[in-house]
Design a protein around this motif. Structure first.
Motif, PDB file in Angstrom:
ATOM      1  N   ILE A 217     -27.574 -45.066 -17.966  1.00 37.71           N
ATOM      2  CA  ILE A 217     -27.316 -43.743 -18.517  1.00 37.71           C
ATOM      3  C   ILE A 217     -27.450 -42.755 -17.377  1.00 37.71           C
ATOM      4  O   ILE A 217     -28.451 -42.748 -16.669  1.00 37.71           O
ATOM      5  N   LEU A 218     -26.457 -41.920 -17.166  1.00 39.85           N
ATOM      6  CA  LEU A 218     -26.533 -40.874 -16.147  1.00 39.85           C
ATOM      7  C   LEU A 218     -26.091 -39.571 -16.764  1.00 39.85           C
ATOM      8  O   LEU A 218     -25.004 -39.491 -17.325  1.00 39.85           O
ATOM      9  N   ILE A 219     -26.947 -38.571 -16.715  1.00 39.05           N
ATOM     10  CA  ILE A 219     -26.566 -37.236 -17.161  1.00 39.05           C
ATOM     11  C   ILE A 219     -26.510 -36.391 -15.918  1.00 39.05           C
ATOM     12  O   ILE A 219     -27.514 -36.171 -15.252  1.00 39.05           O
ATOM     13  N   ASP A 220     -25.340 -35.942 -15.565  1.00 40.65           N
ATOM     14  CA  ASP A 220     -25.131 -35.182 -14.340  1.00 40.65           C
ATOM     15  C   ASP A 220     -24.561 -33.825 -14.728  1.00 40.65           C
ATOM     16  O   ASP A 220     -23.613 -33.740 -15.471  1.00 40.65           O
ATOM     17  N   GLY A 221     -25.113 -32.761 -14.204  1.00 40.25           N
ATOM     18  CA  GLY A 221     -24.697 -31.431 -14.611  1.00 40.25           C
ATOM     19  C   GLY A 221     -25.509 -31.022 -15.821  1.00 40.25           C
ATOM     20  O   GLY A 221     -26.638 -31.448 -16.003  1.00 40.25           O
ATOM     21  N   GLU A 222     -24.936 -30.184 -16.668  1.00 43.90           N
ATOM     22  CA  GLU A 222     -25.631 -29.749 -17.869  1.00 43.90           C
ATOM     23  C   GLU A 222     -25.363 -30.758 -18.950  1.00 43.90           C
ATOM     24  O   GLU A 222     -24.301 -30.767 -19.569  1.00 43.90           O
ATOM     25  N   GLY A 223     -26.301 -31.647 -19.176  1.00 46.50           N
ATOM     26  CA  GLY A 223     -26.049 -32.754 -20.091  1.00 46.50           C
ATOM     27  C   GLY A 223     -27.020 -32.770 -21.238  1.00 46.50           C
ATOM     28  O   GLY A 223     -28.182 -32.439 -21.089  1.00 46.50           O
ATOM     29  N   ILE A 224     -26.530 -33.140 -22.403  1.00 45.02           N
ATOM     30  CA  ILE A 224     -27.347 -33.271 -23.597  1.00 45.02           C
ATOM     31  C   ILE A 224     -27.108 -34.666 -24.161  1.00 45.02           C
ATOM     32  O   ILE A 224     -25.971 -35.093 -24.305  1.00 45.02           O
ATOM     33  N   VAL A 225     -28.164 -35.373 -24.490  1.00 47.08           N
ATOM     34  CA  VAL A 225     -28.033 -36.676 -25.126  1.00 47.08           C
ATOM     35  C   VAL A 225     -27.970 -36.456 -26.621  1.00 47.08           C
ATOM     36  O   VAL A 225     -28.766 -35.706 -27.166  1.00 47.08           O
ATOM     37  N   SER A 226     -27.027 -37.100 -27.307  1.00 46.22           N
ATOM     38  CA  SER A 226     -26.950 -36.913 -28.758  1.00 46.22           C
ATOM     39  C   SER A 226     -26.582 -38.206 -29.450  1.00 46.22           C
ATOM     40  O   SER A 226     -25.924 -39.065 -28.881  1.00 46.22           O
TER      41      SER A 226
ATOM     42  N   ASN B  61     -29.483 -31.904 -11.808  1.00 39.79           N
ATOM     43  CA  ASN B  61     -29.101 -30.525 -12.123  1.00 39.79           C
ATOM     44  C   ASN B  61     -29.850 -30.064 -13.371  1.00 39.79           C
ATOM     45  O   ASN B  61     -30.993 -30.413 -13.547  1.00 39.79           O
ATOM     46  N   GLU B  62     -29.231 -29.294 -14.271  1.00 44.72           N
ATOM     47  CA  GLU B  62     -29.939 -28.778 -15.438  1.00 44.72           C
ATOM     48  C   GLU B  62     -29.549 -29.539 -16.692  1.00 44.72           C
ATOM     49  O   GLU B  62     -28.378 -29.683 -16.994  1.00 44.72           O
ATOM     50  N   SER B  63     -30.577 -30.017 -17.410  1.00 44.56           N
ATOM     51  CA  SER B  63     -30.340 -30.782 -18.630  1.00 44.56           C
ATOM     52  C   SER B  63     -31.349 -30.363 -19.681  1.00 44.56           C
ATOM     53  O   SER B  63     -32.440 -29.899 -19.372  1.00 44.56           O
ATOM     54  N   ALA B  64     -30.971 -30.559 -20.944  1.00 41.11           N
ATOM     55  CA  ALA B  64     -31.875 -30.255 -22.049  1.00 41.11           C
ATOM     56  C   ALA B  64     -31.674 -31.275 -23.151  1.00 41.11           C
ATOM     57  O   ALA B  64     -30.554 -31.685 -23.431  1.00 41.11           O
ATOM     58  N   VAL B  65     -32.761 -31.695 -23.761  1.00 44.72           N
ATOM     59  CA  VAL B  65     -32.717 -32.631 -24.879  1.00 44.72           C
ATOM     60  C   VAL B  65     -33.636 -32.090 -25.961  1.00 44.72           C
ATOM     61  O   VAL B  65     -34.779 -31.723 -25.675  1.00 44.72           O
TER      62      VAL B  65
END
Length: 179
Positions: A4-13, A53-57
């Motif tokens: 799993i890679l969240i790059d940039g502004e990423g939200i897991v859903s 970078n910036e991420s929020a969950v």
């Protein structure tokens, strides 16, 4: 490549197994990640889930089952970014007596991480459960660590890391350090 890679502004859903994770960068929702299988380590990455970078969950649950096996350094890692999690939990539903994770659970290498409510329970970790090093800036507002066996320290802070822990509840933790 990470599982799993969240790059940039990423939200897991969404609820998913490790192979079909949805990424939604528009709104905060929740994810239940069930780790059920063997995950191969690649040459480039040392974690299963990496935030850059910036991420929020909003809410994220990691459930480790009997068949989970990985040799990464971390399950979740923040690298050179900013990560905010409202509620995050890591737990084992394994029926084997001692299903051991061959890694630390959460690590911050450099960057910022803020978790409002976190829980770690029913795990055996080969490394520290929480590992913060280098240029990390971490805020844990409410953290519960229970029924944990760790071959490293439960919480490790190294280098120039800055860590603020507001409420920390630790129950039934066994540290098996060989130093």
């Amino acid at each position: 490549m990470n599982a799993i890679l969240i790059d940039g502004e990423g939200i897991v859903s969404g609820e998913c197994t490790i192979g079909d994770l949805n990424v939604n960068s528009y709104k905060k929702t929740q994810a239940i990640v069930k780790l059920k299988s063997k995950i191969e380590k690649s040459a480039e990455k040392d974690c299963i889930m990496e935030f850059i970078n910036e991420s929020a969950v909003e809410r994220c649950s990691f459930e480790f089952e009997d068949t989970f096996e990985a040799s990464h350094s971390y399950i979740l890692k923040v690298k050179n970014g900013s990560m905010e999690i409202q509620k995050c939990e890591f737990y084992s539903s394994a029926t084997t007596v001692d299903m051991k994770l061959n890694s630390s659970v959460v690590g911050v290498e450099s960057g910022e991480m803020k978790i409002f409510d976190s829980a770690f329970r029913d795990l055996h970790s080969a490394g520290s459960v929480l590992l913060f090093n280098r240029e990390s800036n971490v805020t844990l507002l409410e953290t519960s660590i229970s029924n944990i066996k760790s071959d490293g320290d439960a919480v490790s802070v190294w280098g120039k890391a800055k860590v603020v822990m507001k409420i920390m509840i630790i129950e039934n933790v066994t540290v098996c350090s060989e130093r």
